[in-house]
Design an enzyme around this catalytic site. Sequence first.
Site, PDB file in Angstrom:
ATOM      1  N   ARG A   1      20.420   7.575   4.091  1.00  0.00           N
ATOM      2  CA  ARG A   1      20.226   6.162   3.742  1.00  0.00           C
ATOM      3  C   ARG A   1      19.459   6.037   2.420  1.00  0.00           C
ATOM      4  O   ARG A   1      18.523   6.782   2.168  1.00  0.00           O
ATOM      5  CB  ARG A   1      19.421   5.468   4.832  1.00  0.00           C
ATOM      6  CG  ARG A   1      18.946   4.068   4.440  1.00  0.00           C
ATOM      7  CD  ARG A   1      17.971   3.537   5.480  1.00  0.00           C
ATOM      8  NE  ARG A   1      17.554   2.197   5.177  1.00  0.00           N
ATOM      9  CZ  ARG A   1      16.430   1.887   4.497  1.00  0.00           C
ATOM     10  NH1 ARG A   1      15.639   2.838   4.048  1.00  0.00           N
ATOM     11  NH2 ARG A   1      16.120   0.640   4.269  1.00  0.00           N
ATOM     12  N   VAL A   2      19.863   5.084   1.592  1.00  0.00           N
ATOM     13  CA  VAL A   2      19.092   4.742   0.406  1.00  0.00           C
ATOM     14  C   VAL A   2      18.569   3.325   0.598  1.00  0.00           C
ATOM     15  O   VAL A   2      19.341   2.407   0.854  1.00  0.00           O
ATOM     16  CB  VAL A   2      19.958   4.811  -0.874  1.00  0.00           C
ATOM     17  CG1 VAL A   2      19.155   4.348  -2.084  1.00  0.00           C
ATOM     18  CG2 VAL A   2      20.470   6.226  -1.077  1.00  0.00           C
TER      19      VAL A   2
ATOM     20  N   GLY B   1      14.772  -2.824   3.578  1.00  0.00           N
ATOM     21  CA  GLY B   1      15.374  -2.780   2.245  1.00  0.00           C
ATOM     22  C   GLY B   1      16.792  -3.315   2.172  1.00  0.00           C
ATOM     23  O   GLY B   1      17.195  -3.875   1.152  1.00  0.00           O
TER      24      GLY B   1
ATOM     25  N   ASP C   1      15.874   0.011  -0.635  1.00  0.00           N
ATOM     26  CA  ASP C   1      15.829  -0.832  -1.834  1.00  0.00           C
ATOM     27  C   ASP C   1      14.878  -0.293  -2.895  1.00  0.00           C
ATOM     28  O   ASP C   1      15.042  -0.569  -4.086  1.00  0.00           O
ATOM     29  CB  ASP C   1      15.403  -2.263  -1.465  1.00  0.00           C
ATOM     30  CG  ASP C   1      14.023  -2.301  -0.835  1.00  0.00           C
ATOM     31  OD1 ASP C   1      13.651  -1.342  -0.126  1.00  0.00           O
ATOM     32  OD2 ASP C   1      13.304  -3.286  -1.044  1.00  0.00           O
TER      33      ASP C   1
ATOM     34  N   THR D   1       5.070   2.103   2.265  1.00  0.00           N
ATOM     35  CA  THR D   1       5.656   1.791   0.963  1.00  0.00           C
ATOM     36  C   THR D   1       4.693   0.931   0.156  1.00  0.00           C
ATOM     37  O   THR D   1       4.066   0.023   0.698  1.00  0.00           O
ATOM     38  CB  THR D   1       6.994   1.044   1.159  1.00  0.00           C
ATOM     39  OG1 THR D   1       7.860   1.899   1.876  1.00  0.00           O
ATOM     40  CG2 THR D   1       7.625   0.662  -0.161  1.00  0.00           C
TER      41      THR D   1
HETATM   42  N1  ASP Z   1      11.671  -0.961   1.652  1.00  0.00           N
HETATM   43  C1  ASP Z   1      11.693   0.407   2.143  1.00  0.00           C
HETATM   44  C2  ASP Z   1      13.113   0.759   2.492  1.00  0.00           C
HETATM   45  O1  ASP Z   1      13.859  -0.085   2.926  1.00  0.00           O
HETATM   46  C3  ASP Z   1      10.848   0.679   3.328  1.00  0.00           C
HETATM   47  C4  ASP Z   1       9.477   0.086   3.356  1.00  0.00           C
HETATM   48  O2  ASP Z   1       9.147  -0.835   2.630  1.00  0.00           O
HETATM   49  O3  ASP Z   1       8.671   0.543   4.167  1.00  0.00           O
HETATM   50  O4  ASP Z   1      13.440   1.920   2.392  1.00  0.00           O
END
Ligand code: ASP
Length: 178
Positions: A53-54, A79, A56, A25
């Site tokens: 799943r969603v 997230g 952040d 990410t």
């Molecule tokens: N923040 C992202 C999520 O929770 C994942 C990540 O940062 O790798 O989907």
Amino acid sequence: MLDTPEKQAWAAHIEDVVLHPPTGTINCLAVNEKGEISGVTTTSGLAWKLAGRVGDSPIIGAGLFVDNEVGAAGSTGRGEENIKISGGHTIVEMMRKGMPPTEACLEACQRVARSYNNDKTRLRRFNITFYALNKDGVHGSAVLWGTPSRNGRRPSYAVHDGVEANLVPCAPLFETAG
Ligand code: ASP
């Protein structure tokens, strides 16, 4: 049942991936010479996520928030913890009151820790990083755990000031998950 050598080999691999999930990410924040601010967060979501799943990253105010009068903030890592504190928006609002970016990111980490009553046993199960940039080009970042990754590097973020690129350490709330 881990009743065959093949299954045992898979179990070790799965445990390793769960403990060290692949990452990728990116939260990218920018300010130009006119003081115009922009930001983006790209993600494929958390490794081993539940279907549907969603995280952040796509939620404005959590994985990303931009206010052209103040600055921008975003996050990578678990997230769910960020959504609970609306991290991106919270950080920008703290910067609006005059808090420097790194301190605002540390305050966001503290809010995450407070959701667990600062219980390090439970907090040790995940990590989260916040990034911020204000209108004057001051940037900062904080991470819940400053534990070095498997390559021995401590958490850092990349900055390009228009001339050169550098890695800058993230300020850890807690030094090491041990
Ligand atoms: N923040 C992202 C999520 O929770 C994942 C990540 O940062 O790798 O989907």
